[in-house]
Design a protein around this motif. Structure first.
Motif, PDB file in Angstrom:
ATOM      1  N   PHE A  44       3.583 -25.649 -32.288  1.00  0.00           N
ATOM      2  CA  PHE A  44       2.312 -26.283 -31.682  1.00  0.00           C
ATOM      3  C   PHE A  44       1.530 -25.235 -31.118  1.00  0.00           C
ATOM      4  O   PHE A  44       0.286 -25.384 -31.028  1.00  0.00           O
ATOM      5  N   HIS A  45       1.899 -24.240 -30.420  1.00  0.00           N
ATOM      6  CA  HIS A  45       1.028 -23.285 -29.466  1.00  0.00           C
ATOM      7  C   HIS A  45       0.166 -22.818 -30.398  1.00  0.00           C
ATOM      8  O   HIS A  45      -1.156 -22.337 -29.940  1.00  0.00           O
ATOM      9  N   VAL A  46       0.732 -22.227 -31.495  1.00  0.00           N
ATOM     10  CA  VAL A  46       0.119 -21.379 -32.454  1.00  0.00           C
ATOM     11  C   VAL A  46      -0.787 -22.402 -33.254  1.00  0.00           C
ATOM     12  O   VAL A  46      -2.263 -21.858 -33.564  1.00  0.00           O
ATOM     13  N   HIS A  47      -0.350 -23.474 -34.117  1.00  0.00           N
ATOM     14  CA  HIS A  47      -0.716 -23.981 -35.321  1.00  0.00           C
ATOM     15  C   HIS A  47      -1.263 -25.342 -34.808  1.00  0.00           C
ATOM     16  O   HIS A  47      -1.954 -26.199 -35.558  1.00  0.00           O
ATOM     17  N   GLY A  48      -0.961 -26.026 -33.669  1.00  0.00           N
ATOM     18  CA  GLY A  48      -1.268 -27.216 -33.421  1.00  0.00           C
ATOM     19  C   GLY A  48      -0.267 -28.409 -34.023  1.00  0.00           C
ATOM     20  O   GLY A  48       0.453 -28.075 -34.537  1.00  0.00           O
ATOM     21  N   PRO A  49      -0.424 -29.588 -33.849  1.00  0.00           N
ATOM     22  CA  PRO A  49       0.469 -30.579 -34.156  1.00  0.00           C
ATOM     23  C   PRO A  49       0.289 -31.111 -35.704  1.00  0.00           C
ATOM     24  O   PRO A  49      -0.771 -30.894 -36.293  1.00  0.00           O
ATOM     25  N   GLN A  50       1.448 -31.525 -36.343  1.00  0.00           N
ATOM     26  CA  GLN A  50       1.416 -31.815 -37.824  1.00  0.00           C
ATOM     27  C   GLN A  50       0.984 -30.837 -38.703  1.00  0.00           C
ATOM     28  O   GLN A  50      -0.071 -30.959 -39.259  1.00  0.00           O
ATOM     29  N   ALA A  87      -3.424 -36.919 -26.666  1.00  0.00           N
ATOM     30  CA  ALA A  87      -2.765 -35.490 -26.875  1.00  0.00           C
ATOM     31  C   ALA A  87      -3.294 -34.857 -28.194  1.00  0.00           C
ATOM     32  O   ALA A  87      -3.948 -34.096 -28.589  1.00  0.00           O
ATOM     33  N   ARG A  88      -2.964 -35.985 -29.228  1.00  0.00           N
ATOM     34  CA  ARG A  88      -3.621 -35.856 -30.414  1.00  0.00           C
ATOM     35  C   ARG A  88      -5.244 -35.644 -30.621  1.00  0.00           C
ATOM     36  O   ARG A  88      -5.549 -34.819 -31.273  1.00  0.00           O
ATOM     37  N   ALA A  89      -5.787 -36.466 -29.810  1.00  0.00           N
ATOM     38  CA  ALA A  89      -7.168 -36.187 -29.882  1.00  0.00           C
ATOM     39  C   ALA A  89      -7.687 -34.960 -29.242  1.00  0.00           C
ATOM     40  O   ALA A  89      -8.611 -34.320 -29.617  1.00  0.00           O
ATOM     41  N   LEU A  90      -6.866 -34.233 -28.344  1.00  0.00           N
ATOM     42  CA  LEU A  90      -7.343 -33.131 -27.989  1.00  0.00           C
ATOM     43  C   LEU A  90      -6.614 -31.974 -28.793  1.00  0.00           C
ATOM     44  O   LEU A  90      -7.001 -30.630 -28.447  1.00  0.00           O
ATOM     45  N   GLY A  91      -5.957 -32.317 -29.777  1.00  0.00           N
ATOM     46  CA  GLY A  91      -5.459 -31.165 -30.857  1.00  0.00           C
ATOM     47  C   GLY A  91      -4.169 -30.669 -30.385  1.00  0.00           C
ATOM     48  O   GLY A  91      -3.987 -29.446 -30.623  1.00  0.00           O
ATOM     49  N   LYS A  92      -3.493 -31.335 -29.464  1.00  0.00           N
ATOM     50  CA  LYS A  92      -2.228 -30.715 -28.683  1.00  0.00           C
ATOM     51  C   LYS A  92      -1.035 -31.530 -29.238  1.00  0.00           C
ATOM     52  O   LYS A  92      -1.075 -32.699 -29.077  1.00  0.00           O
ATOM     53  N   GLY A  93      -0.031 -30.780 -29.378  1.00  0.00           N
ATOM     54  CA  GLY A  93       1.327 -31.358 -29.685  1.00  0.00           C
ATOM     55  C   GLY A  93       2.157 -31.941 -28.555  1.00  0.00           C
ATOM     56  O   GLY A  93       2.144 -31.078 -27.727  1.00  0.00           O
ATOM     57  N   VAL A  94       2.885 -32.774 -28.710  1.00  0.00           N
ATOM     58  CA  VAL A  94       3.789 -33.268 -27.700  1.00  0.00           C
ATOM     59  C   VAL A  94       5.349 -33.537 -28.445  1.00  0.00           C
ATOM     60  O   VAL A  94       5.430 -34.051 -29.457  1.00  0.00           O
ATOM     61  N   PRO A 120      -7.504 -27.134 -20.214  1.00  0.00           N
ATOM     62  CA  PRO A 120      -7.824 -26.657 -21.625  1.00  0.00           C
ATOM     63  C   PRO A 120      -6.882 -25.418 -21.876  1.00  0.00           C
ATOM     64  O   PRO A 120      -6.984 -24.943 -23.147  1.00  0.00           O
ATOM     65  N   ARG A 121      -6.417 -24.859 -20.851  1.00  0.00           N
ATOM     66  CA  ARG A 121      -5.540 -23.642 -21.107  1.00  0.00           C
ATOM     67  C   ARG A 121      -4.221 -23.959 -21.770  1.00  0.00           C
ATOM     68  O   ARG A 121      -3.253 -23.326 -22.031  1.00  0.00           O
ATOM     69  N   VAL A 122      -4.012 -25.167 -21.653  1.00  0.00           N
ATOM     70  CA  VAL A 122      -2.615 -25.791 -21.932  1.00  0.00           C
ATOM     71  C   VAL A 122      -2.480 -26.191 -23.420  1.00  0.00           C
ATOM     72  O   VAL A 122      -3.541 -26.919 -23.912  1.00  0.00           O
ATOM     73  N   THR A 123      -1.565 -25.587 -24.342  1.00  0.00           N
ATOM     74  CA  THR A 123      -1.956 -25.811 -25.528  1.00  0.00           C
ATOM     75  C   THR A 123      -0.969 -26.937 -26.379  1.00  0.00           C
ATOM     76  O   THR A 123      -1.183 -27.388 -27.460  1.00  0.00           O
ATOM     77  N   ALA A 124      -0.010 -27.076 -25.733  1.00  0.00           N
ATOM     78  CA  ALA A 124       1.044 -28.103 -26.016  1.00  0.00           C
ATOM     79  C   ALA A 124       1.839 -28.804 -24.998  1.00  0.00           C
ATOM     80  O   ALA A 124       2.049 -27.957 -23.812  1.00  0.00           O
ATOM     81  N   VAL A 125       2.841 -29.761 -25.114  1.00  0.00           N
ATOM     82  CA  VAL A 125       3.633 -30.276 -23.922  1.00  0.00           C
ATOM     83  C   VAL A 125       5.004 -30.424 -24.495  1.00  0.00           C
ATOM     84  O   VAL A 125       5.274 -31.186 -25.373  1.00  0.00           O
ATOM     85  N   GLY A 126       5.885 -29.936 -23.752  1.00  0.00           N
ATOM     86  CA  GLY A 126       7.482 -30.207 -23.978  1.00  0.00           C
ATOM     87  C   GLY A 126       8.090 -31.001 -23.051  1.00  0.00           C
ATOM     88  O   GLY A 126       7.990 -30.676 -21.793  1.00  0.00           O
ATOM     89  N   LEU A 127       8.923 -31.979 -23.297  1.00  0.00           N
ATOM     90  CA  LEU A 127       9.274 -33.073 -22.557  1.00  0.00           C
ATOM     91  C   LEU A 127      10.828 -33.399 -22.584  1.00  0.00           C
ATOM     92  O   LEU A 127      11.337 -33.210 -23.636  1.00  0.00           O
ATOM     93  N   TYR A 128      11.509 -33.186 -21.148  1.00  0.00           N
ATOM     94  CA  TYR A 128      12.975 -33.775 -21.340  1.00  0.00           C
ATOM     95  C   TYR A 128      12.736 -35.028 -20.603  1.00  0.00           C
ATOM     96  O   TYR A 128      12.414 -35.070 -19.317  1.00  0.00           O
ATOM     97  N   ILE A 129      13.066 -36.099 -21.441  1.00  0.00           N
ATOM     98  CA  ILE A 129      12.834 -37.738 -20.843  1.00  0.00           C
ATOM     99  C   ILE A 129      14.245 -38.102 -20.584  1.00  0.00           C
ATOM    100  O   ILE A 129      14.931 -38.392 -21.379  1.00  0.00           O
ATOM    101  N   GLU A 130      14.422 -38.919 -19.425  1.00  0.00           N
ATOM    102  CA  GLU A 130      15.632 -39.750 -19.222  1.00  0.00           C
ATOM    103  C   GLU A 130      15.083 -40.976 -19.081  1.00  0.00           C
ATOM    104  O   GLU A 130      16.028 -41.767 -19.877  1.00  0.00           O
TER     105      GLU A 130
END
Length: 661
Positions: free
Chosen positions: A282-288, A221-228, A196-206
């Motif tokens: 995302f950390h401050v305002h969430g996704p979308q 992630a969207r259901a949790l209100g967290k942006g990816v 619950p302390r994680v606010t968003a996730v940033g990924l580097y994907i190969e």
């Protein structure tokens, strides 16, 4: 509770490998890890001032997390022993596995792990800044935090660089996947999102190892209100080759990857700086965040620059509503032109109440506002005169409940300490104007369709090309309109009775008939037609008349995303202009239509300057019908219709290339 909880949030840590173990010990000590750290070494009595244990069997209990910094062959034995004592998981640091042409060795590692999770091999480790647990053998750029974002990468060096950011982003976790032999991208990211302390996730994907699982992760992630937000490498052939040699993972095509991320609601960016700035939003305002944007600056030059730089990102600035205009005019008077972007001039500079009123009045009419403000460098100047403007930005956000973004046009013109100070007031500062605009556009990414999943990918296999006659018979049976035609092994065998000229004569057996000279159009009859060298048969059909547009429609199996659909202008236009759109199946007619509007040449299909409108609803229906055919018949590898002749009413598949296993 997931199987990764002990590894990611350990009570105690074991470390193996003298030099690397010392580094891990030092990093845990610096970060204030409260649990015990147990070095394991067969001959050393102590490492880093801590008692060393001769073997894993001598430890006080099975460790929650273990950093394995020994060679690849010894790593397998250590993993086997950890699994046997029911340890919580391990980081496998050594390289030289599948990525180096040794898949058998990696398979042995996986077998040794059994049910125990491991990150890697060929993996740098994981940092937990929330609890001070660092299974990390090197320096890093983070500090302890109470909440923040998670950074996950398939490239250790990329995430090391991201972790050194000086942009004021609170980072809670840094995690590497390496070769992802046991724990994949979706599982690791999902376990981090569960905190619950994680606010968003940033990924580097190969490479995405399990597209349906990743789609489910995005929905979670969207259901949790967290942006990816993600950087997806592999947009070029060189990049895909590098990814394959690095992690032995399939990158997937660039267009397909972007389509997939868009359809599941994951924001995609191109650069590390854009990733960091999007994560701050995302950390401050969430996704979308909303799409109605305003911009305020005290310079006409800045206002013009914002408008110019925003256009390529598809960000526009809606006009100022009359009520807002009147409110601004009451403060600014007749000298400034009240517009969006707004140049409010400098005569209110330093006047806190007037600045607050202007900033609040403008912001109230929009979803978010950009406040262009480059503060003076503190080592040579006095930035105190900028404080009223910064306070007014905070006050505007508080008063309106809308999003206020202070934006430094140059990233270095604000400072990390000032970013953090604004963050303490709930205000997200963005650094670098172009980067900020890219981040805002990414943060507007809508959620994916609930429950949508791509179909399972089919392993690569041998396929054969059907003749055009066979291909058209196949799609006609699925309800796709095709020209009336007859075929024969030889020219002499073609009988045109029942067909209405003009005719199209085609040689069969060519993937690209035009290049082979195997297409003859506008024939009144077949008399005197010469044979076509290399043709395996012939097809004659009625030419389609009344078309107002020609389109390309292609469906093919993708080794990562299942089945993709590509739509563009017909003939070679799509290739020359690179004007195509791509979707991942399954899709609806509405989605195909919406995607088609993204074509640069869409206006030509939609009645530009009095042109007749093409029946794009018929094209969308045709695309969905062919997509359904691909989904029910796994033997089909590819269907390409080029062109689809589109009339004002209806669409006809004039050419068909079909491959099947």
């Amino acid at each position: 509770m997931s199987r990764l909880d002990r590894l990611l949030r350990p009570r105690h840590i074991a470390v193996l490998g003298a030099g690397w173990a010392l580094n891990v010990i030092e990093q845990c000590r610096k970060m204030g890890f409260k649990g015990p750290v147990w070095p394991v070494h067969p001959t050393k009595a102590e490492i880093g001032g801590l008692k060393a244990y001769a073997s894993l069997a001598d430890l006080p209990e099975a460790p929650d997390a273990t950093f394995i910094g020994v060679n690849r062959f010894a790593t397998i034995d250590v993993v086997r022993e950890l699994a046997a004592i029911e340890a919580g998981g391990a980081i496998c640091f050594a390289s030289g596995w599948t990525e180096a042409g040794e898949p058998g060795l990696q398979n042995r590692l996986v077998a040794a792990a059994g049910n125990m999770p491991i990150l890697g091999p060929n993996c740098y480790g994981v940092i937990n800044y929330l609890d001070g647990a660092l299974l990390w053998p090197d320096q890093h750029g983070g500090v302890p935090v109470d909440r923040g974002v998670a950074l996950v990468s398939q490239s250790s060096n990329i995430v090391i660089n991201l972790g050194m950011q000086g942009r004021g982003l609170p980072v809670a976790y840094v995690a590497c996947l390496g070769n992802a032999a046991v724990v994949g991208l979706a599982e690791l990211t999902g376990a981090l999102l569960d905190d619950p302390r994680v606010t968003a996730v940033g990924l580097y994907i190969e490479g995405i190892d399990d597209a349906p699982a990743f789609a489910a992760l995005a929905q979670k992630a969207r259901a949790l209100g967290k942006g990816v937000v993600a950087i997806k490498s592999g947009k070029t052939e060189l990049s895909r080759t590098a990814a394959a040699s690095h992690t032995a993972s399939l990158a997937g095509g660039g267009a397909a990857s972007s389509a997939f991320l868009r359809q599941i609601g994951v924001a995609e960016v191109n650069t590390p700086s854009e990733l960091i700035e999007t994560l701050k939003i995302f950390h401050v305002h969430g996704p979308q965040i909303g799409t109605r944007i305003c911009s305020l600056s005290c310079s006409g030059g800045e206002a013009g620059l914002v408008a110019d730089l925003a256009a390529p990102f598809g960000i526009d600035f809606p006009p100022v509503p009359q009520a807002t205009h009147d409110r601004l005019f009451a403060v600014l008077g007749e000298i400034p032109t009240i517009s969006n972007p707004l140049d409010y001039h400098t005569f209110i500079w330093g006047d806190g109440p007037k600045t607050t009123e202007v900033f609040s009045a403008m912001l109230e009419a929009y979803d978010a506002g950009l406040y262009i403000i480059d503060t003076p460098r503190a080592d040579r100047c006095d930035p105190s005169s900028y404080q009223p403007a910064l306070a007014a930005i905070v006050a505007a956000q508080t008063a309106t409940g809308k999003i206020a973004f202070p934006v430094a046009s140059m990233a270095e013109n604000f400072g990390e300490a000032r970013v953090a100070a604004m963050l303490d007031h709930g205000v997200c500062t963005l650094l670098g104007l172009e980067t900020a605009l890219a981040a805002i556009r990414a943060a507007q990414t809508p959620a994916g369709m609930a429950g949508w999943r791509p179909v399972a990918a089919v392993p690569p296999r041998q396929t054969r090309m059907l003749s055009e006659a066979e291909g058209k018979a196949l799609i006609a049976a699925a309800g796709v309109a095709v020209p009336k035609a007859v075929s024969a092994p030889t020219l002499d065998g073609l009988v045109t009775a029942g067909l209405t000229p003009p005719y199209a004569l085609k040689g069969l057996g060519f993937a690209h008939k035009t290049e082979a000279g195997a297409v003859r159009l506008g024939l009144a009859s077949l008399d005197g037609q010469a044979a076509m060298p290399g043709a395996t048969g012939y097809l004659v059909e009625e030419m389609v008349t009344g078309a107002v547009a020609e389109l390309l429609l292609g469906l093919r199996r993708d080794p990562v995303y299942g089945v993709t659909l590509t739509l563009g202008m017909g003939g070679v236009t799509a290739e020359v202009l690179a004007d195509t759109v791509t979707l991942v199946l399954p899709v609806t007619e509405a989605q195909v239509l919406e995607a088609a509007k993204g074509l640069r040449l869409w206006p030509l299909l939609d009645g530009f300057r009095g042109r007749p409108r093409a029946d794009m609803h018929a094209v969308a229906a045709l695309a969905v019908r062919l997509g359904a055919l691909m989904l029910v018949d796994e033997s089909l590898e590819e269907i390409e219709i080029n062109p689809v002749m589109v009339r004002e009413t209806g669409a006809v598949a004039v050419d068909a290339l079909v491959r099947r296993a």
